[in-house]
Enzyme design. Sequence first.
Site, PDB file in Angstrom:
ATOM      1  N   GLU A  38       0.673  -1.372   0.250  1.00 38.51           N
ATOM      2  CA  GLU A  38      -0.022  -0.036   0.021  1.00 38.51           C
ATOM      3  C   GLU A  38       0.862   1.261   0.029  1.00 38.51           C
ATOM      4  O   GLU A  38       1.714   1.360   0.854  1.00 38.51           O
ATOM      5  CB  GLU A  38      -1.035   0.013   1.395  1.00 38.51           C
ATOM      6  CG  GLU A  38      -1.562   1.319   1.331  1.00 38.51           C
ATOM      7  CD  GLU A  38      -2.693   1.549   0.090  1.00 38.51           C
ATOM      8  OE1 GLU A  38      -3.367   0.614  -0.290  1.00 38.51           O
ATOM      9  OE2 GLU A  38      -2.695   2.664  -0.080  1.00 38.51           O
ATOM     10  N   THR A  82      -5.916   1.497  -5.571  1.00 40.61           N
ATOM     11  CA  THR A  82      -5.708   0.135  -5.273  1.00 40.61           C
ATOM     12  C   THR A  82      -6.418  -0.910  -6.490  1.00 40.61           C
ATOM     13  O   THR A  82      -5.514  -1.721  -6.780  1.00 40.61           O
ATOM     14  CB  THR A  82      -6.077  -0.155  -3.898  1.00 40.61           C
ATOM     15  OG1 THR A  82      -5.349   0.493  -2.568  1.00 40.61           O
ATOM     16  CG2 THR A  82      -5.919  -1.941  -3.576  1.00 40.61           C
ATOM     17  N   HIS A 198      -1.147   3.529   4.864  1.00 41.09           N
ATOM     18  CA  HIS A 198      -2.326   4.034   3.909  1.00 41.09           C
ATOM     19  C   HIS A 198      -2.572   5.540   4.352  1.00 41.09           C
ATOM     20  O   HIS A 198      -2.545   5.838   5.827  1.00 41.09           O
ATOM     21  CB  HIS A 198      -3.595   3.342   4.124  1.00 41.09           C
ATOM     22  CG  HIS A 198      -4.630   3.710   3.274  1.00 41.09           C
ATOM     23  ND1 HIS A 198      -5.604   4.807   3.254  1.00 41.09           N
ATOM     24  CD2 HIS A 198      -5.205   3.142   2.178  1.00 41.09           C
ATOM     25  CE1 HIS A 198      -6.180   5.017   2.123  1.00 41.09           C
ATOM     26  NE2 HIS A 198      -6.291   3.732   1.620  1.00 41.09           N
ATOM     27  N   ASP A 257       1.526   0.067  -4.931  1.00 39.90           N
ATOM     28  CA  ASP A 257       0.140   0.189  -5.751  1.00 39.90           C
ATOM     29  C   ASP A 257       0.042   1.543  -6.309  1.00 39.90           C
ATOM     30  O   ASP A 257      -0.379   1.527  -7.572  1.00 39.90           O
ATOM     31  CB  ASP A 257      -0.879  -0.493  -4.854  1.00 39.90           C
ATOM     32  CG  ASP A 257      -1.438   0.526  -3.717  1.00 39.90           C
ATOM     33  OD1 ASP A 257      -0.537   1.576  -3.240  1.00 39.90           O
ATOM     34  OD2 ASP A 257      -2.290   0.283  -3.115  1.00 39.90           O
ATOM     35  N   HIS A 258       0.504   2.552  -5.694  1.00 43.18           N
ATOM     36  CA  HIS A 258       0.304   4.069  -6.377  1.00 43.18           C
ATOM     37  C   HIS A 258       0.989   4.911  -5.436  1.00 43.18           C
ATOM     38  O   HIS A 258       1.493   4.406  -4.281  1.00 43.18           O
ATOM     39  CB  HIS A 258      -1.191   4.277  -6.450  1.00 43.18           C
ATOM     40  CG  HIS A 258      -1.916   3.940  -5.056  1.00 43.18           C
ATOM     41  ND1 HIS A 258      -1.882   4.682  -3.959  1.00 43.18           N
ATOM     42  CD2 HIS A 258      -2.973   2.723  -4.701  1.00 43.18           C
ATOM     43  CE1 HIS A 258      -2.766   4.312  -2.922  1.00 43.18           C
ATOM     44  NE2 HIS A 258      -3.210   3.097  -3.549  1.00 43.18           N
TER      45      HIS A 258
HETATM   46  C1  GP9 Z   1      -8.666  -1.302   1.247  1.00 37.15           C
HETATM   47  C2  GP9 Z   1      -7.615  -0.991   0.466  1.00 37.15           C
HETATM   48  C3  GP9 Z   1      -7.436   0.691   0.060  1.00 37.15           C
HETATM   49  O1  GP9 Z   1      -9.086  -2.581   1.351  1.00 37.15           O
HETATM   50  O2  GP9 Z   1      -7.081  -1.613  -0.449  1.00 37.15           O
HETATM   51  O3  GP9 Z   1      -7.518   0.960  -1.071  1.00 37.15           O
HETATM   52  P1  GP9 Z   1      -7.087   2.660  -1.552  1.00 37.15           P
HETATM   53  O4  GP9 Z   1      -7.809   3.604  -0.786  1.00 37.15           O
HETATM   54  O5  GP9 Z   1      -5.611   2.455  -1.344  1.00 37.15           O
HETATM   55  O6  GP9 Z   1      -7.583   2.359  -2.960  1.00 37.15           O
HETATM   56 MN    MN Z   2      -3.950   1.716  -2.264  1.00 34.97          MN
END
Ligand code: GP9
Ligand code: MN
Length: 424
Positions: A38, A82, A198, A257-258
């Site tokens: 993340e 994500t 996150h 992921d980003h």
């Molecule tokens: C929640 C997670 C977050 O299940 O994978 O997603 P994001 O906010 O990073 O798109």
């Molecule tokens: Mn994410």
Amino acid sequence: DSDDMTEVINYAKSNYAEPNPEYFGAAKGMNVIYLHLESMQNFIINYKLNGEEVTPFLNSLSKDENTLYFDNFFHQTAQGKTSDAEFMLENSLFGLPQGSAFITKGQNTYQAAPGILKDNGYTSAVFHGNGGSFWNRNVIYKSFGYDKFFDANFYDTSSPEDMAEYGLLDKPFFEQSADLLNTLPQPFYTKFITVGNHYPYKINQELTTIEKANTGDASVDNYFQTARYADEAIEQFFNQLKVSGLYDNSMIVLYGDHYGISDNHNKAMEQIIGKEITPYENANLQKVPLFIHVPGMQGGNNHTYGGQIDLLPTVLHLLGIDSQNYVQFGSDLLSEEHNDIVPFRNGDFVGPTIYSIDEKLYDSKTGLPLEDSQVEMANAIKKEVDYKLQLSDKVVNGDLLRFYTPTGYTPVDPSQYNYNNDTN
Ligand code: GP9
Ligand code: MN
């Protein structure tokens, strides 16, 4: 319709990059373990905050002899965040320009990694300590052919101190995942989705082992603490795999992921990276780390330009499975024929010679504005990028893969899967 599908198949053929014989099959028959990191950005790899490494374990992977570390690898996500990253790495199709394909296209026909690998004897599973309906995962994973989805229902989430905003914190998550992982027949294809790092990166200070940064921008300052926590959790998971023995017959793929820090925070980020954040530097901040660890494989730092769209063909070729019959918009990062132009979802692109950002051109090496002599080449690339994005959107919006079954591929029947209370 089927005319569109013919165009798509022709494009996929022309986009195909032959596997590199040095790497093809390097992980043949091995398990696949994806670690979805993340918000992990590449700038943090080997970065020192007040003289101290932030991610010592990931840094050690960047020097590991059996690990490839890609340092010009970009996220290509848009509003789906994500879910866009997952969508690209499971399908080698682009996320949509608006919204999330996970949510709006959950019932499409896909020829995703779990389906392809099932025909090669693999079981598949996702592990995630959040509710299964987030990003519509419990629907689209069935369309991808995932056998199992271990969501929050499968974890003990009763201790408040183990919880992050989006589910179970990474250390208890990995710890509790061990027993679930051991239930899977091998070889397996798995993905572990972490949440500790996150936005806005708040974390119980008792769990931290590094100071915050001190730019005065809270999310930037906190980011270093949650990234360190994630790094420790990943190391813990590697140790678990070593103890269980899975480490020796598994390919482990780790990717950011980003971005974690959006460009709203560029003033604080200028202090962190010690330079002005021009549009060119801002594009460089979209790099995310990619590590591929394969026992016995020759590792090293790889400077190839690529993005998340390229992961699936890369992984398939490492497993010794040719990607050529599939409709995929990326290309094997390890192939001599790899296409090293990396489209962003808004039509901007980066590559080893030209960055095209917001209609302006920059020299990839220096970041200086490009001379007119290169405009023609850039225009040709831009055309190709726009075409590719539009064609991918045609596939997704038109659900075109329902008109095409690759040779040797068994179509997925989503109604066969039942996740939440199915513990057998
Ligand atoms: C929640 C997670 C977050 O299940 O994978 O997603 P994001 O906010 O990073 O798109
Ligand atoms: Mn994410």
